[in-house]
Design an enzyme around this catalytic site. Structure first.
Site, PDB file in Angstrom:
ATOM      1  N   THR A 181      46.708  45.152  38.091  1.00 34.17           N
ATOM      2  CA  THR A 181      47.316  43.546  37.493  1.00 34.17           C
ATOM      3  C   THR A 181      46.933  44.250  36.160  1.00 34.17           C
ATOM      4  OG1 THR A 181      46.125  41.973  37.146  1.00 34.17           O
ATOM      5  CG2 THR A 181      44.724  43.912  38.336  1.00 34.17           C
ATOM      6  N   GLU A 326      44.699  39.253  42.621  1.00 34.93           N
ATOM      7  CA  GLU A 326      43.254  39.870  43.671  1.00 34.93           C
ATOM      8  C   GLU A 326      43.198  39.160  45.264  1.00 34.93           C
ATOM      9  OE1 GLU A 326      43.433  39.819  40.736  1.00 34.93           O
ATOM     10  OE2 GLU A 326      42.405  41.000  39.721  1.00 34.93           O
ATOM     11  N   LYS A 434      34.214  26.989  22.952  1.00 34.39           N
ATOM     12  CA  LYS A 434      32.934  26.298  23.131  1.00 34.39           C
ATOM     13  C   LYS A 434      33.088  25.540  21.661  1.00 34.39           C
ATOM     14  CE  LYS A 434      32.076  30.147  26.031  1.00 34.39           C
ATOM     15  NZ  LYS A 434      33.032  31.378  25.237  1.00 34.39           N
ATOM     16  N   TRP A 439      32.048  23.221  26.336  1.00 34.58           N
ATOM     17  CA  TRP A 439      33.054  24.267  27.180  1.00 34.58           C
ATOM     18  C   TRP A 439      34.413  22.262  26.925  1.00 34.58           C
ATOM     19  CZ3 TRP A 439      32.466  27.108  31.812  1.00 34.58           C
ATOM     20  CH2 TRP A 439      31.723  27.935  31.837  1.00 34.58           C
TER      21      TRP A 439
HETATM   22  P1  AMP Z   1      47.962  37.469  38.412  1.00 32.41           P
HETATM   23  O1  AMP Z   1      46.584  38.041  38.828  1.00 32.41           O
HETATM   24  O2  AMP Z   1      48.707  37.812  37.403  1.00 32.41           O
HETATM   25  O3  AMP Z   1      48.634  36.466  38.643  1.00 32.41           O
HETATM   26  O4  AMP Z   1      47.035  36.160  37.172  1.00 32.41           O
HETATM   27  C1  AMP Z   1      46.260  35.066  38.102  1.00 32.41           C
HETATM   28  C2  AMP Z   1      45.488  34.213  37.151  1.00 32.41           C
HETATM   29  O5  AMP Z   1      46.859  33.183  37.100  1.00 32.41           O
HETATM   30  C3  AMP Z   1      44.258  33.256  37.737  1.00 32.41           C
HETATM   31  O6  AMP Z   1      43.180  34.560  38.015  1.00 32.41           O
HETATM   32  C4  AMP Z   1      44.813  32.272  37.060  1.00 32.41           C
HETATM   33  O7  AMP Z   1      44.232  32.493  35.592  1.00 32.41           O
HETATM   34  C5  AMP Z   1      46.262  31.886  37.001  1.00 32.41           C
HETATM   35  N1  AMP Z   1      46.775  31.172  37.352  1.00 32.41           N
HETATM   36  C6  AMP Z   1      47.085  31.344  38.885  1.00 32.41           C
HETATM   37  N2  AMP Z   1      47.808  29.896  39.849  1.00 32.41           N
HETATM   38  C7  AMP Z   1      47.580  29.415  38.206  1.00 32.41           C
HETATM   39  C8  AMP Z   1      47.585  27.515  38.811  1.00 32.41           C
HETATM   40  N3  AMP Z   1      48.242  26.933  39.883  1.00 32.41           N
HETATM   41  N4  AMP Z   1      46.481  27.313  37.958  1.00 32.41           N
HETATM   42  C9  AMP Z   1      46.414  27.262  36.352  1.00 32.41           C
HETATM   43  N5  AMP Z   1      46.282  29.204  36.342  1.00 32.41           N
HETATM   44  C10 AMP Z   1      46.743  29.869  37.041  1.00 32.41           C
END
Ligand code: AMP
Length: 537
Positions: A181, A326, A434, A439
């Site tokens: 990641t 994760e 902020k 927020w």
């Molecule tokens: P990744 O590990 O690259 O898949 O990124 C994960 C992150 O993507 C999460 O912690 C969120 O911040 C964002 N994310 C995934 N799905 C969504 C969703 N449906 N809406 C908003 N953010 C999302």
């Protein structure tokens, strides 16, 4: 009985029960290739023998740089099934980052699609640990490259090895695959999945009120197989016996729509940015979807305007889901059930823009800055913590004590959870704005801008402010030929949001930078525009 949950069992099951079901791939070579689960099984066993002959031992990592296609799927099963670890590298990363990741993972062999030959040529000399580079093609298409040592041909490997291979049995907690990641700061972190976590995740994700994958489906994963195992689809498809349609490198609206129609695709999955291209193509050419009935959207928040377009104009149901590398990735799915039957169309759409309820196996809570649990009232926002059998407990070869807080994984997402359990991400914690100590969630503000007919894309960032510390600044890409101006867009917020949440200003740009997994790179936008409001003040 104490039988281990192994990835090889998914393939054996598909071979026996769904042997004739098709796997269709658009290939890098330019044609459309058709195979079946029966053939997948045979070729994966040949490949498992080949991987062993290359000297890969149990637990060692095998890297891939590949699009979604049947050969990549064969590697998913050959490598993990034989007890080695499939490491899917993201080819969109910078070569320096790729080298760092492949070294950190100690990849023994690197398989790559022909499109990535220049990338492999650029990094091969810096990867002394890689014993062989395998071009995923046949002899006729083999490149001649003096820059890649020990360059082998995939089809030759498959042909010259026996289809006799007994998938070994071992502890289900052994590692099966690895995905890094990309943190916006610090080095990338490796998330290791086990056979157990992968199989449990596949069961949970395919449940009817989760993603509802069935043997009657033809699934086209747009989400890459190098991004959290294509959200589990390569495993789920074997479990349920669905037809699989792989798009290869062609992810533009026209290519996708053509493939949906030609192959009778019923369900697809991907990030919002991909769907934007598809919708634009379908709209511009007055097309429709004859078999597509639903699309799973996650990875970033799905703007309600996109849901409306899919559902109301094209009769394609949007299933909004949340997860992360994760979390394997599935954490929550937004499905409206009998408890939401009384909602009218607008209320349903508003609810659908939430990221939904935890799937069984994942528990969720939200906490404040001190770690105290916050109420599930749909108002209180705090960091989202999760736990479950397919959530990471640490990082591969990670240093220190690991990320867990009292047995929970801190997601870095800020969210609310309502009384019915619907979770809504309001921001990444590092993206939150902020303003005067309060927020402001940037996702809400982006969703409103995206609903404006002249807006192609919008991102909201925290800009420094002399009085309020930070205020929301909107960065917008107009749709082609549109003359939208700041004041009109700001007026568009009236009545839709608390007045003090309204963005202070709008900057129009030609494009918004996207990262390797299709997410807006807000850190780059902040670097460019952080002081914009100071300059104006
Ligand atoms: P990744 O590990 O690259 O898949 O990124 C994960 C992150 O993507 C999460 O912690 C969120 O911040 C964002 N994310 C995934 N799905 C969504 C969703 N449906 N809406 C908003 N953010 C999302």
């Amino acid at each position: 009985m104490d039988r281990p949950l192994l990835i090889s069992a998914l393939l054996t099951h598909a071979e026996r029960l769904h042997g004739e079901r098709e796997i269709v791939s658009r290939r890098v070579e330019g044609d459309v290739h058709r195979t079946t689960y029966r053939e997948l099984g045979q070729r994966a066993r040949r490949l498992a023998n080949a991987v062993a002959a290359l000297g890969v031992e149990r637990g060692q990592r095998v890297g891939t740089l590949a699009w979604n296609g049947y050969r990549h799927m064969e590697l998913y099963y050959a490598v993990s099934g034989s007890g080695a670890v499939l490491h899917t590298l993201n080819p969109r990363l910078h070569p320096d980052q790729l080298v760092w990741i492949a070294e950190h993972a100690q990849d023994q062999v690197l398989f790559f699609d022909l499109s990535f030959l220049p990338l492999v040529e650029a990094v091969a000399a810096r990867l002394p640990g890689v014993k062989a580079f395998v071009a995923m093609t046949d002899r006729a298409h083999m490149p001649a490259s003096s820059k890649v040592p020990n360059l082998l041909c995939y089809e030759e490997l498959v042909e010259t090895h026996s289809p006799e291979f007994d998938w070994p049995e071992f502890d289900e907690k052994l590692a099966s695959s690895l995905c890094y990641t990309s943190g916006t700061t610090g080095n990338p972190k490796g998330v290791l999945y086990s056979h157990r976590s992968t199989v449990l995740h596949a069961y949970a994700a395919s449940m009817p009120d989760a993603l509802n994958y069935s043997g009657s489906d033809a699934i086209l994963p747009v989400v890459p197989m190098f991004h959290v195992n294509a959200w589990g689809i390569p495993y789920i498809a074997c479990m349920v016996g669905a037809k699989l349609v792989f798009p290869g490198p062609w992810l533009d609206g026209k290519s996708l729509h053509d493939l949906f129609e030609a192959e009778g695709v019923t369900v697809s999955a991907g990030v919002p940015t991909v769907w934007q291209g598809l919708l634009a193509h379908v709209e511009a050419n007055s097309l429709s979807f004859s078999t597509m009935r639903r699309t799973i959207i996650g990875g970033s928040a799905c703007p309600p305007a996109m849901m409306r377009a899919f559902q109301e104009r094209y009769d394609v149901q949007v299933v909004h889901a949340w997860g992360m590398t994760e979390t394997s990735p599935l954490g929550s799915v937004c499905r409206l059930g009998p408890g939401q039957a009384a909602l009218d169309a607008e209320q349903r759409l508003a609810l659908q823009s939430k990221q939904g309820r935890a799937v069984f196996g994942v528990e969720m809570k939200i906490v404040d800055a001190d770690g105290s649990e916050l109420p599930h009232d749909g108002q209180a926002a705090g960091e989202l913590l999760v736990r479950g059998p397919w959530i990471a407990s640490g990082y591969f070869r990670g240093e220190g004590s690991g990320p867990l807080q009292g047995g929970w994984f801190p997601t870095g997402d800020v969210s609310t959870i309502d009384a019915d359990g619907f979770m809504q991400i309001t921001d990444r914690s590092k993206d939150v704005i902020k303003s005067g100590g309060e927020w402001i969630g940037s996702i809400d503000l982006e969703n409103i801008a995206m609903a404006h007919p002249a807006v192609a894309m919008a991102a909201c960032i925290a800009a420094r402010h002399p009085k309020w510390d930070e205020r929301p600044l909107l960065v917008v890409v107009r749709k082609p030929g549109q003359a939208l101006e700041r004041d009109e867009l700001i007026r568009f917020y009236e009545g839709k949001i608390a007045k003090w949440w309204t963005p202070d200003d709008v900057v129009f740009v030609d494009s918004i930078p996207l990262g390797a997994t299709g997410k807006v790179q807000k850190n780059l936008l902040r670097d460019a525009w952080r002081d914009h409001l100071l300059a104006a003040a």
